[in-house]
Design a protein around this motif. Sequence first.
Motif, PDB file in Angstrom:
ATOM      1  N   THR A 176      21.611  44.866  24.604  1.00  0.00           N
ATOM      2  CA  THR A 176      22.278  44.743  25.892  1.00  0.00           C
ATOM      3  C   THR A 176      23.753  44.459  25.644  1.00  0.00           C
ATOM      4  O   THR A 176      24.084  43.465  24.999  1.00  0.00           O
ATOM      5  CB  THR A 176      21.655  43.601  26.718  1.00  0.00           C
ATOM      6  OG1 THR A 176      20.270  43.885  26.896  1.00  0.00           O
ATOM      7  CG2 THR A 176      22.336  43.474  28.063  1.00  0.00           C
TER       8      THR A 176
ATOM      9  N   LYS B 141      27.378  43.100  26.009  1.00  0.00           N
ATOM     10  CA  LYS B 141      28.034  41.965  26.655  1.00  0.00           C
ATOM     11  C   LYS B 141      29.531  42.160  26.510  1.00  0.00           C
ATOM     12  O   LYS B 141      30.010  42.582  25.467  1.00  0.00           O
ATOM     13  CB  LYS B 141      27.583  40.640  26.039  1.00  0.00           C
ATOM     14  CG  LYS B 141      26.131  40.340  26.332  1.00  0.00           C
ATOM     15  CD  LYS B 141      25.768  38.937  25.950  1.00  0.00           C
ATOM     16  CE  LYS B 141      24.324  38.680  26.357  1.00  0.00           C
ATOM     17  NZ  LYS B 141      23.970  37.285  26.197  1.00  0.00           N
TER      18      LYS B 141
ATOM     19  N   PRO C 225      29.251  33.667  34.054  1.00  0.00           N
ATOM     20  CA  PRO C 225      28.489  33.133  32.919  1.00  0.00           C
ATOM     21  C   PRO C 225      29.137  31.864  32.382  1.00  0.00           C
ATOM     22  O   PRO C 225      30.370  31.724  32.392  1.00  0.00           O
ATOM     23  CB  PRO C 225      28.566  34.248  31.873  1.00  0.00           C
ATOM     24  CG  PRO C 225      28.989  35.465  32.612  1.00  0.00           C
ATOM     25  CD  PRO C 225      29.746  35.011  33.822  1.00  0.00           C
TER      26      PRO C 225
ATOM     27  N   LEU D 296      30.951  35.592  28.180  1.00  0.00           N
ATOM     28  CA  LEU D 296      30.367  36.913  27.974  1.00  0.00           C
ATOM     29  C   LEU D 296      29.565  37.348  29.197  1.00  0.00           C
ATOM     30  O   LEU D 296      28.699  36.617  29.676  1.00  0.00           O
ATOM     31  CB  LEU D 296      29.463  36.912  26.735  1.00  0.00           C
ATOM     32  CG  LEU D 296      30.171  36.616  25.410  1.00  0.00           C
ATOM     33  CD1 LEU D 296      29.160  36.536  24.275  1.00  0.00           C
ATOM     34  CD2 LEU D 296      31.237  37.669  25.116  1.00  0.00           C
ATOM     35  N   PHE D 297      29.861  38.539  29.682  1.00  0.00           N
ATOM     36  CA  PHE D 297      29.218  39.107  30.863  1.00  0.00           C
ATOM     37  C   PHE D 297      28.195  40.149  30.438  1.00  0.00           C
ATOM     38  O   PHE D 297      28.546  41.117  29.765  1.00  0.00           O
ATOM     39  CB  PHE D 297      30.259  39.785  31.767  1.00  0.00           C
ATOM     40  CG  PHE D 297      31.182  38.839  32.466  1.00  0.00           C
ATOM     41  CD1 PHE D 297      31.005  38.558  33.816  1.00  0.00           C
ATOM     42  CD2 PHE D 297      32.238  38.234  31.796  1.00  0.00           C
ATOM     43  CE1 PHE D 297      31.865  37.691  34.484  1.00  0.00           C
ATOM     44  CE2 PHE D 297      33.099  37.367  32.455  1.00  0.00           C
ATOM     45  CZ  PHE D 297      32.913  37.084  33.796  1.00  0.00           C
ATOM     46  N   ASP D 298      26.928  39.948  30.845  1.00  0.00           N
ATOM     47  CA  ASP D 298      25.916  40.974  30.604  1.00  0.00           C
ATOM     48  C   ASP D 298      25.919  41.921  31.811  1.00  0.00           C
ATOM     49  O   ASP D 298      26.643  41.687  32.786  1.00  0.00           O
ATOM     50  CB  ASP D 298      24.543  40.352  30.320  1.00  0.00           C
ATOM     51  CG  ASP D 298      23.901  39.662  31.502  1.00  0.00           C
ATOM     52  OD1 ASP D 298      24.233  39.968  32.672  1.00  0.00           O
ATOM     53  OD2 ASP D 298      23.035  38.797  31.276  1.00  0.00           O
TER      54      ASP D 298
ATOM     55  N   ASP E 282      25.488  40.175  35.134  1.00  0.00           N
ATOM     56  CA  ASP E 282      26.691  39.412  35.491  1.00  0.00           C
ATOM     57  C   ASP E 282      27.765  40.346  36.044  1.00  0.00           C
ATOM     58  O   ASP E 282      28.522  39.986  36.945  1.00  0.00           O
ATOM     59  CB  ASP E 282      27.265  38.676  34.272  1.00  0.00           C
ATOM     60  CG  ASP E 282      26.319  37.657  33.671  1.00  0.00           C
ATOM     61  OD1 ASP E 282      25.609  36.967  34.435  1.00  0.00           O
ATOM     62  OD2 ASP E 282      26.299  37.542  32.425  1.00  0.00           O
TER      63      ASP E 282
ATOM     64  N   THR F 197      31.510  50.499  31.212  1.00  0.00           N
ATOM     65  CA  THR F 197      31.298  49.633  30.040  1.00  0.00           C
ATOM     66  C   THR F 197      31.318  50.481  28.775  1.00  0.00           C
ATOM     67  O   THR F 197      31.954  50.104  27.778  1.00  0.00           O
ATOM     68  CB  THR F 197      29.962  48.867  30.156  1.00  0.00           C
ATOM     69  OG1 THR F 197      30.036  47.986  31.279  1.00  0.00           O
ATOM     70  CG2 THR F 197      29.664  48.065  28.898  1.00  0.00           C
TER      71      THR F 197
END
Length: 156
Positions: free
Chosen positions: A4, A6, A36, A45-47, A50, A145
Amino acid sequence: MAVTPKLTTSAACRVARIDRDRLNEHIAAGRFGCAPDTIPGRARLFDPDDMIALWLFRELIGDGLDVTRAGAAACEVARVARQYPDSNTITLIEDYFVPPTFHALPTSQVAKPEEWDTIGHGGVDVRKATTFNISKTRKLIAHYTEEERSIIGEAD
């Protein structure tokens, strides 16, 4: 097993198209309460889940919603999107009598508008419902992303 992705705050802000300094101010002031967690000296850190909140936060502000309400709404929709990852749409319900309370549900669980006066949503008297295309939002976040990851540099 897929990893995933981040994103650091800098990268997340570029993906969501929101100013990093303003975001940090909103987080510090409690206007974006679902950012987060982090500790001093470490990057936030943004997943992908988020990122839904961050993306919607920027969109809602752009739509003219007050920043505090935009944060509460974005966080509520993102909470439900995380809880129901297969839901294509999430509906945000605003209450008549308990503002600024927001309640979000997968759209499939929301009564038809003609039933709002007879069917409650957990004690919520529906004033307004806004439906978000979370499936499309997820796809846009994934696209940007991946684009960001392809150009990421040492400063991130």
